[in-house]
Design a protein around this motif. Structure first.
Motif, PDB file in Angstrom:
ATOM      1  N   ILE A 162       0.860  -1.196   0.000  1.00 13.82           N
ATOM      2  CA  ILE A 162       0.000   0.000   0.000  1.00 13.82           C
ATOM      3  C   ILE A 162       0.891   1.239   0.000  1.00 13.82           C
ATOM      4  CG2 ILE A 162      -1.783   1.237   1.299  1.00 13.82           C
ATOM      5  CD1 ILE A 162      -2.607  -1.475   2.494  1.00 13.82           C
ATOM      6  N   PRO A 164       1.540   5.709  -0.827  1.00  5.92           N
ATOM      7  CA  PRO A 164       0.929   7.036  -0.764  1.00  5.92           C
ATOM      8  C   PRO A 164       1.013   7.774  -2.098  1.00  5.92           C
ATOM      9  CG  PRO A 164       3.136   7.155   0.081  1.00  5.92           C
ATOM     10  CD  PRO A 164       2.947   5.736  -0.388  1.00  5.92           C
ATOM     11  N   LEU A 171       7.916   4.453  -4.743  1.00  2.66           N
ATOM     12  CA  LEU A 171       7.509   3.730  -3.530  1.00  2.66           C
ATOM     13  C   LEU A 171       6.852   2.399  -3.850  1.00  2.66           C
ATOM     14  CD1 LEU A 171       6.331   6.813  -1.477  1.00  2.66           C
ATOM     15  CD2 LEU A 171       8.394   5.449  -1.124  1.00  2.66           C
ATOM     16  N   LYS A 189      -2.010  -1.758  -3.803  1.00  2.00           N
ATOM     17  CA  LYS A 189      -3.016  -0.683  -3.807  1.00  2.00           C
ATOM     18  C   LYS A 189      -2.297   0.661  -3.793  1.00  2.00           C
ATOM     19  CE  LYS A 189      -5.381   2.113  -1.298  1.00  2.00           C
ATOM     20  NZ  LYS A 189      -5.637   3.112  -2.323  1.00  2.00           N
ATOM     21  N   GLY A 222      -8.741   3.901  -0.265  1.00  2.00           N
ATOM     22  CA  GLY A 222      -8.297   3.186   0.933  1.00  2.00           C
ATOM     23  C   GLY A 222      -9.410   3.065   1.955  1.00  2.00           C
ATOM     24  N   ALA A 223     -10.261   4.092   2.010  1.00  2.00           N
ATOM     25  CA  ALA A 223     -11.349   4.065   2.989  1.00  2.00           C
ATOM     26  C   ALA A 223     -12.304   2.908   2.690  1.00  2.00           C
ATOM     27  CB  ALA A 223     -12.102   5.394   2.964  1.00  2.00           C
ATOM     28  N   ASP A 227      -9.046  -1.474   4.723  1.00  2.00           N
ATOM     29  CA  ASP A 227      -9.173  -2.381   5.872  1.00  2.00           C
ATOM     30  C   ASP A 227      -9.360  -3.820   5.400  1.00  2.00           C
ATOM     31  OD1 ASP A 227      -8.997  -0.184   7.429  1.00  2.00           O
ATOM     32  OD2 ASP A 227     -10.939  -0.412   8.421  1.00  2.00           O
ATOM     33  N   VAL A 230      -5.959  -5.175   4.264  1.00  8.88           N
ATOM     34  CA  VAL A 230      -5.014  -5.394   5.377  1.00  8.88           C
ATOM     35  C   VAL A 230      -5.455  -6.573   6.244  1.00  8.88           C
ATOM     36  CG1 VAL A 230      -4.093  -4.377   7.505  1.00  8.88           C
ATOM     37  CG2 VAL A 230      -4.221  -2.998   5.414  1.00  8.88           C
ATOM     38  N   PHE A 240       3.299  -1.124   4.248  1.00 10.48           N
ATOM     39  CA  PHE A 240       2.514   0.113   4.165  1.00 10.48           C
ATOM     40  C   PHE A 240       3.427   1.322   4.152  1.00 10.48           C
ATOM     41  CE2 PHE A 240       0.513   3.808   6.041  1.00 10.48           C
ATOM     42  CZ  PHE A 240      -0.739   3.840   5.465  1.00 10.48           C
ATOM     43  N   THR A 241       3.195   2.251   3.251  1.00  9.28           N
ATOM     44  CA  THR A 241       3.812   3.574   3.322  1.00  9.28           C
ATOM     45  C   THR A 241       2.708   4.605   3.259  1.00  9.28           C
ATOM     46  OG1 THR A 241       5.834   2.821   2.238  1.00  9.28           O
ATOM     47  CG2 THR A 241       5.446   5.180   2.263  1.00  9.28           C
ATOM     48  N   GLY A 242       2.733   5.538   4.193  1.00 11.79           N
ATOM     49  CA  GLY A 242       1.709   6.575   4.211  1.00 11.79           C
ATOM     50  C   GLY A 242       1.784   7.358   5.499  1.00 11.79           C
ATOM     51  N   HIS A 249      -3.469   2.828  12.270  1.00  8.32           N
ATOM     52  CA  HIS A 249      -4.748   2.119  12.156  1.00  8.32           C
ATOM     53  C   HIS A 249      -4.539   0.770  11.451  1.00  8.32           C
ATOM     54  CE1 HIS A 249      -8.961   1.413  11.074  1.00  8.32           C
ATOM     55  NE2 HIS A 249      -8.527   1.196   9.840  1.00  8.32           N
ATOM     56  N   LEU A 265       6.234   5.742   7.653  1.00  4.92           N
ATOM     57  CA  LEU A 265       5.200   6.729   7.964  1.00  4.92           C
ATOM     58  C   LEU A 265       5.726   8.166   7.810  1.00  4.92           C
ATOM     59  CD1 LEU A 265       3.732   4.774  11.011  1.00  4.92           C
ATOM     60  CD2 LEU A 265       3.157   4.564   8.586  1.00  4.92           C
ATOM     61  N   GLY A 267       7.179  12.081   8.269  1.00  4.73           N
ATOM     62  CA  GLY A 267       8.494  12.592   8.661  1.00  4.73           C
ATOM     63  C   GLY A 267       8.433  14.093   8.909  1.00  4.73           C
ATOM     64  N   CYS A 298       8.557  12.591   2.324  1.00  4.86           N
ATOM     65  CA  CYS A 298       8.606  12.192   3.735  1.00  4.86           C
ATOM     66  C   CYS A 298       9.960  12.541   4.350  1.00  4.86           C
ATOM     67  CB  CYS A 298       8.325  10.702   3.857  1.00  4.86           C
ATOM     68  SG  CYS A 298       9.420   9.706   2.831  1.00  4.86           S
ATOM     69  N   GLU A 396       3.949  17.470  10.681  1.00  3.72           N
ATOM     70  CA  GLU A 396       4.373  17.363   9.283  1.00  3.72           C
ATOM     71  C   GLU A 396       3.483  18.265   8.423  1.00  3.72           C
ATOM     72  OE1 GLU A 396       3.389  13.635   7.291  1.00  3.72           O
ATOM     73  OE2 GLU A 396       5.392  13.618   6.390  1.00  3.72           O
TER      74      GLU A 396
HETATM   75  P1  NAP Z   1      -2.267   8.112   3.614  1.00  2.51           P
HETATM   76  O1  NAP Z   1      -3.460   8.978   3.543  1.00  2.51           O
HETATM   77  O2  NAP Z   1      -1.916   7.470   4.897  1.00  2.51           O
HETATM   78  O3  NAP Z   1      -2.463   6.993   2.477  1.00  2.51           O
HETATM   79  C1  NAP Z   1      -1.480   6.015   2.226  1.00  2.51           C
HETATM   80  C2  NAP Z   1      -2.131   4.822   1.563  1.00  2.51           C
HETATM   81  O4  NAP Z   1      -3.001   4.193   2.504  1.00  2.51           O
HETATM   82  C3  NAP Z   1      -3.006   5.197   0.369  1.00  2.51           C
HETATM   83  O5  NAP Z   1      -2.904   4.197  -0.621  1.00  2.51           O
HETATM   84  C4  NAP Z   1      -4.390   5.203   0.994  1.00  2.51           C
HETATM   85  O6  NAP Z   1      -5.429   5.024   0.064  1.00  2.51           O
HETATM   86  C5  NAP Z   1      -4.265   4.006   1.905  1.00  2.51           C
HETATM   87  N1  NAP Z   1      -5.301   3.915   2.940  1.00  2.51           N
HETATM   88  C6  NAP Z   1      -6.197   4.840   3.344  1.00  2.51           C
HETATM   89  N2  NAP Z   1      -6.989   4.332   4.313  1.00  2.51           N
HETATM   90  C7  NAP Z   1      -6.571   3.062   4.520  1.00  2.51           C
HETATM   91  C8  NAP Z   1      -6.986   2.019   5.410  1.00  2.51           C
HETATM   92  N3  NAP Z   1      -7.990   2.182   6.274  1.00  2.51           N
HETATM   93  N4  NAP Z   1      -6.332   0.849   5.360  1.00  2.51           N
HETATM   94  C9  NAP Z   1      -5.294   0.671   4.504  1.00  2.51           C
HETATM   95  N5  NAP Z   1      -4.867   1.612   3.632  1.00  2.51           N
HETATM   96  C10 NAP Z   1      -5.502   2.799   3.652  1.00  2.51           C
HETATM   97  O7  NAP Z   1      -0.960   8.904   3.130  1.00  2.51           O
HETATM   98  P2  NAP Z   1      -0.822   9.925   1.931  1.00  2.51           P
HETATM   99  O8  NAP Z   1      -1.527  11.181   2.304  1.00  2.51           O
HETATM  100  O9  NAP Z   1      -1.153   9.241   0.658  1.00  2.51           O
HETATM  101  O10 NAP Z   1       0.758  10.152   1.917  1.00  2.51           O
HETATM  102  C11 NAP Z   1       1.408  11.123   2.666  1.00  2.51           C
HETATM  103  C12 NAP Z   1       2.019  10.530   3.905  1.00  2.51           C
HETATM  104  O11 NAP Z   1       2.866   9.444   3.565  1.00  2.51           O
HETATM  105  C13 NAP Z   1       2.894  11.525   4.631  1.00  2.51           C
HETATM  106  O12 NAP Z   1       2.678  11.416   6.000  1.00  2.51           O
HETATM  107  C14 NAP Z   1       4.305  11.070   4.281  1.00  2.51           C
HETATM  108  O13 NAP Z   1       5.297  11.450   5.207  1.00  2.51           O
HETATM  109  C15 NAP Z   1       4.119   9.611   4.227  1.00  2.51           C
HETATM  110  N6  NAP Z   1       5.188   8.986   3.460  1.00  2.51           N
HETATM  111  C16 NAP Z   1       6.117   8.240   4.134  1.00  2.51           C
HETATM  112  C17 NAP Z   1       7.177   7.686   3.437  1.00  2.51           C
HETATM  113  C18 NAP Z   1       8.248   6.882   4.145  1.00  2.51           C
HETATM  114  O14 NAP Z   1       9.029   6.233   3.482  1.00  2.51           O
HETATM  115  N7  NAP Z   1       8.297   6.901   5.466  1.00  2.51           N
HETATM  116  C19 NAP Z   1       7.282   7.868   2.055  1.00  2.51           C
HETATM  117  C20 NAP Z   1       6.316   8.627   1.417  1.00  2.51           C
HETATM  118  C21 NAP Z   1       5.270   9.182   2.124  1.00  2.51           C
HETATM  119  P3  NAP Z   1      -6.195   6.306  -0.536  1.00  2.51           P
HETATM  120  O15 NAP Z   1      -5.142   7.147  -1.171  1.00  2.51           O
HETATM  121  O16 NAP Z   1      -7.110   5.709  -1.520  1.00  2.51           O
HETATM  122  O17 NAP Z   1      -6.846   6.982   0.611  1.00  2.51           O
END
Ligand code: NAP
Length: 498
Positions: A162, A164, A171, A189, A222-223, A227, A230, A240-242, A249, A265, A267, A298, A396
């Motif tokens: 999964i 972002p 990614l 996804k 994702g909404a 779930d 996962v 997972f990255t996001g 969650h 997650l 940063g 991130c 962030e």
């Molecule tokens: P996000 O809202 O957490 O979404 C990430 C992924 O999770 C998307 O594919 C999203 O789908 C999916 N998702 C949403 N709800 C979910 C659920 N209940 N269960 C499983 N998956 C679900 O993050 P974002 O806004 O796309 O990305 C920005 C964030 O990612 C920032 O915080 C950034 O720092 C972080 N990030 C971290 C890294 C790292 O390597 N640490 C790298 C890049 C980005 P939908 O898009 O369809 O909602």
């Protein structure tokens, strides 16, 4: 959007950028649902893609499960898998312009960034993990019993990957390549807003020879499906990255269903500028660290800590230099800063800066959205006079925003740098090598750059501590996270094999 459709006479497997890829076949969502994909540079619709349902996720997981259990992929030697990944590398190179165009229009990235950073890095990830495929060895262990003991590293099975919205291609590649070389099958996804490059990669992997069912893509929200994916009983591992919030969650859900879960997650990195640094080089580093990918990185460097004697000097230089960073037209090869990836992201950044200003921050430059072609542009922004516990400092922002704080001592710089709940990246600008070593070891981060920023390579792992997660991407560490060890002990005293 220019995407090359490879010649195919088979309607089901002919490449379609707008459909799901399940079991080697392009198909519509089970309820026929579609999602509009919006260009961040114009706010206009680019295309639409299938919106996967829970039923589609079940189908994708079932396909990945069958493919894994059949041994069609895990049963190949790792060198055979490596050849296929190497072929994927070649195809990414051949189709690099399609990928760059898709990534640029979908995420709002300047085209040069998409070409030089996104496509190159993605290609190199496949090449690197293909190379590791030639060295997937186990280990013999010396034990006291009269036995031959060895440890093999085996794939988990079905991986849910999964990702972002900010670096979709890199990614996804940083999960797909190590997971595949280790022998897993995948349901990917991508972010709902930026799915286009994932569909191109599905087509490339198919053409490279990845068998049907081994790699599947479900586009959608994702909404709605997150779930379900996962928590699915047939998913063996989740990568997972996001955001920290969604990651926490999803991690809880994976825990309830007893799955290994790696989390990359949020940063909020600090960049520490010591007075002994080469200032010209450091300024270049400081600016690129916060404007790269419009700050939606991130591992961006949105918090600058400046040794006090340089504080006002640096603010003065930033005030002059930042407005000159090429901004705007993402099709112009000279553009460095494009729009934010969505209206939601633009509004989030605008609101955070407005609250910081209301709380007393001084706007050195920027500080507002830039109306342009209906796109989601925000001016690169520098804020001074911010409190160490201000929201704009500790949370962030994920936009082209830099806060600048002075410090007097090394200890104070380290305390400020470590003073958020995140711990992904960090940077030190100094000409004193001993100081660089000393400070780097005390920073809470998965990666620290000295006299530079964002020097990344497939061979180097990165990942978080604290609320930035606990996974590692890149390097052999990432591949290991897609393997489970299996100890095999053959009792020689009991005459096995005699
Ligand atoms: P996000 O809202 O957490 O979404 C990430 C992924 O999770 C998307 O594919 C999203 O789908 C999916 N998702 C949403 N709800 C979910 C659920 N209940 N269960 C499983 N998956 C679900 O993050 P974002 O806004 O796309 O990305 C920005 C964030 O990612 C920032 O915080 C950034 O720092 C972080 N990030 C971290 C890294 C790292 O390597 N640490 C790298 C890049 C980005 P939908 O898009 O369809 O909602």
């Amino acid at each position: 959007m220019t995407i090359t459709h490879p010649a195919s006479t088979d309607e089901a497997t002919a490449f379609s950028p707008g459909r799901l890829f399940i079991d080697g076949v392009w198909r519509e969502a089970s309820d026929g649902g579609r999602t509009d994909i919006i260009a961040p540079a114009t706010g206009q619709k680019i295309t639409d893609v299938a919106r996967a349902t829970v039923q589609d996720v079940d189908d994708a997981v079932a396909a990945a499960r069958r493919a894994f259990d059949s041994g069609i992929w895990s049963g190949l030697s790792s060198r055979e898998r490596a050849r296929i990944l190497q072929r994927a590398y070649d195809l990414i190179r051949e189709r690099s312009e399609d990928l760059a165009q898709a990534e640029s229009i979908d995420v709002g990235k300047p085209i040069m960034l998409a070409r030089v950073v996104d496509v190159n890095n993605a290609a190199e990830l496949y090449e690197y993990y293909a190379s590791l495929g030639h060295h997937l060895d186990g280990e013999v262990r010396e034990i006291t019993a009269d036995a031959h003991a060895f440890v093999t590293n085996e794939p988990y099975g079905v991986v849910a990957a999964i990702t972002p919205f900010n670096f979709p291609l890199i990614l996804s590649s940083s999960k797909i390549a190590p997971a595949l070389i280790a022998g897993n099958t995948i349901v990917h996804k991508p972010a709902g807003e930026t799915p286009l490059s994932a569909l191109l990669i599905a087509d490339i992997l198919h053409e490279a020879g990845v068998p049907a069912g081994v790699f599947n893509v479900v586009t959608g929200s994702g909404a709605t499906i997150g779930d379900h994916l996962v928590g699915h009983p047939d998913v063996d591992k989740v990568a997972f990255t996001g955001s920290t919030e969604i990651g926490a969650h999803a991690a809880a859900l994976a825990g309830q269903t007893r799955k290994p879960f790696t989390a990359e997650l949020g940063g909020n990195a600090a960049n520490i500028l010591f007075a002994d640094a080469d200032l010209d080089t450091a300024i270049h580093t400081i600016i690129s660290a916060f404007v790269f990918n419009a700050g939606q990185f991130c591992m961006a460097g949105p918090r600058l800590l400046v040794e006090r004697p340089l504080y006002e000097t640096v603010l003065g230089i930033l005030e002059q230099a930042v407005p000159h960073v090429p901004f705007g037209d993402i099709t112009d090869p000279d553009t460095v800063i494009g729009p934010l990836a969505s209206r939601v992201q633009l509004e989030k950044v605008r609101d955070m800066v407005d609250r910081a200003r209301a709380a007393g921050a001084r706007v050195v430059t920027g500080g507002a959205p830039v109306p342009r072609d209906g796109g989601f542009f925000y001016a690169p922004t520098v804020l001074a006079d911010v409190a160490a516990d201000a929201e704009i400092v500790i949370e962030e922002v994920f936009g082209p925003v830099l806060t600048v704080q002075p410090f007097d001592t090394e200890d104070e710089a380290i305390a400020l740098a470590n003073g958020t709940r995140y711990g992904l990246a960090s940077g030190i600008q100094t000409s004193d090598l001993a100081k660089a070593h000393r400070v780097a070891r005390r920073l809470h981060a998965g990666i620290t750059w000295v006299n530079g920023w964002a020097i990344l390579d497939p061979a180097i792992s990165f990942g978080g501590v604290k609320d930035s997660g606990w996974g590692r991407e890149g390097g052999p560490e990432a591949m290991a996270s897609y393997q489970k060890s299996h100890s095999i002990v053959i009792n020689l005293a009991q005459g096995v094999g005699r």
